[in-house]
Design an enzyme around this catalytic site. Structure first.
Site, mmCIF file in Angstrom:
data_model
loop_
_atom_site.group_PDB
_atom_site.id
_atom_site.type_symbol
_atom_site.label_atom_id
_atom_site.label_comp_id
_atom_site.label_asym_id
_atom_site.label_seq_id
_atom_site.Cartn_x
_atom_site.Cartn_y
_atom_site.Cartn_z
ATOM 1 N N CYS A 121 0.834 -1.203 0.000
ATOM 2 C CA CYS A 121 0.000 0.000 0.000
ATOM 3 C C CYS A 121 0.869 1.253 0.000
ATOM 4 C CB CYS A 121 -0.924 -0.015 1.219
ATOM 5 S SG CYS A 121 -2.132 1.333 1.234
ATOM 6 N N CYS A 122 1.889 1.268 0.859
ATOM 7 C CA CYS A 122 2.804 2.407 0.896
ATOM 8 C C CYS A 122 3.538 2.562 -0.434
ATOM 9 C CB CYS A 122 3.818 2.233 2.024
ATOM 10 S SG CYS A 122 3.157 2.511 3.688
ATOM 11 N N CYS A 205 -3.784 3.674 9.242
ATOM 12 C CA CYS A 205 -2.565 3.132 9.849
ATOM 13 C C CYS A 205 -1.970 4.050 10.906
ATOM 14 C CB CYS A 205 -1.523 2.847 8.759
ATOM 15 S SG CYS A 205 -2.051 1.614 7.554
ATOM 16 N N CYS A 228 7.547 3.937 5.901
ATOM 17 C CA CYS A 228 6.714 3.741 4.718
ATOM 18 C C CYS A 228 7.514 3.265 3.510
ATOM 19 C CB CYS A 228 5.964 5.025 4.368
ATOM 20 S SG CYS A 228 7.036 6.394 3.886
#
Length: 236
Positions: A121-122, A205, A228
């Site tokens: 996702c990051c 998050c 991240c």
């Protein structure tokens, strides 16, 4: 060899870092702008501590490009704070970058990747957009500090980050230094800070930080993840 490598000035990064060991943050920022005229940008999350670095940048050159990543998962308060802070500091070149919609459709169509694979996702929402944002630049300025987490205790003031030089003007600043600077310059605070959020990233998050925890303890809580990915020296 890419365009940045072909035009990157011959900077002795360790020597520059050594020369700036006793320099105040404003001098480090000025050194970055002098070393890479027209080829350096600042990157800011507009989080709880961002006002300090951004205020310093505004004192050196208000037209310095400030790159901001809107991941699509941010708190609305962060987006509002970005606008408030940029206006109050007179920053004239804040640029917002978002994830590639085609990449999002292919890899996170349900917007649930953060829970299934936070690293992925990051990557699609932060790392890739930042790589695109930094493409024209040979160097960048960020606000990381040694006190923030055990993974950051050895941050230098200047370092080589892939094909770019990265400047960390606030590396030696502690929490008390930040608070004193904010108070001395009457800087607006992130609206979520008063609710216990010490370090603010994407909404799914980010959790509140308990007394005694590292400031970044609320990021990716419960997951084997502390960064991240944009500071891993992977060529960004």
């Amino acid at each position: 060899m890419n365009a940045i490598e072909r035009t990157l000035p011959l900077i002795d990064v360790p020597a520059l870092d050594a020369r700036l060991q006793a320099a105040p943050p404003l001098e480090i920022i000025a050194a970055a702008l002098d070393a890479f005229p027209g080829r350096v940008a600042a990157v800011s999350s507009f989080g709880t501590e961002s006002a300090v670095l951004l205020h310093m940048i505004s004192q050196v050159d208000k037209a310095t490009p400030v790159l901001f990543l809107d991941t699509g998962h941010l708190f609305e308060e962060t987006l509002t704070y970005r606008d408030t802070l940029a206006e109050s500091l007179g920053l004239t070149n804040v640029q917002t970058f978002s994830p590639d919609p085609i990449a999002l459709a292919a890899r996170d169509a349900e917007r649930a990747l953060w829970s299934e694979n936070p690293d992925a996702c990051c990557a699609v929402r932060k790392v890739e957009p930042l790589a695109r944002a930094l493409a024209p630049y040979a160097a960048w300025i960020n606000g990381r500090k040694r006190y923030q987490a055990t993974t950051r205790t050895a941050i230098p003031f200047v370092e080589l980050d892939g094909t770019r030089v990265k400047f960390n003007p606030l590396a030696a600043f502690g929490r008390d230094d930040l608070l004193a600077y904010m108070e001395a310059h009457h800087l607006p605070r992130h609206p979520l800070e008063k609710h216990g959020f010490a370090s603010i990233g994407c909404m799914p998050c980010t959790t509140r930080v308990q007394p005694g925890e590292d400031p970044r303890a609320g990021r990716w809580r419960g997951k084997a993840k502390t960064e991240c990915g944009i500071h891993f020296g992977d060529g960004i």
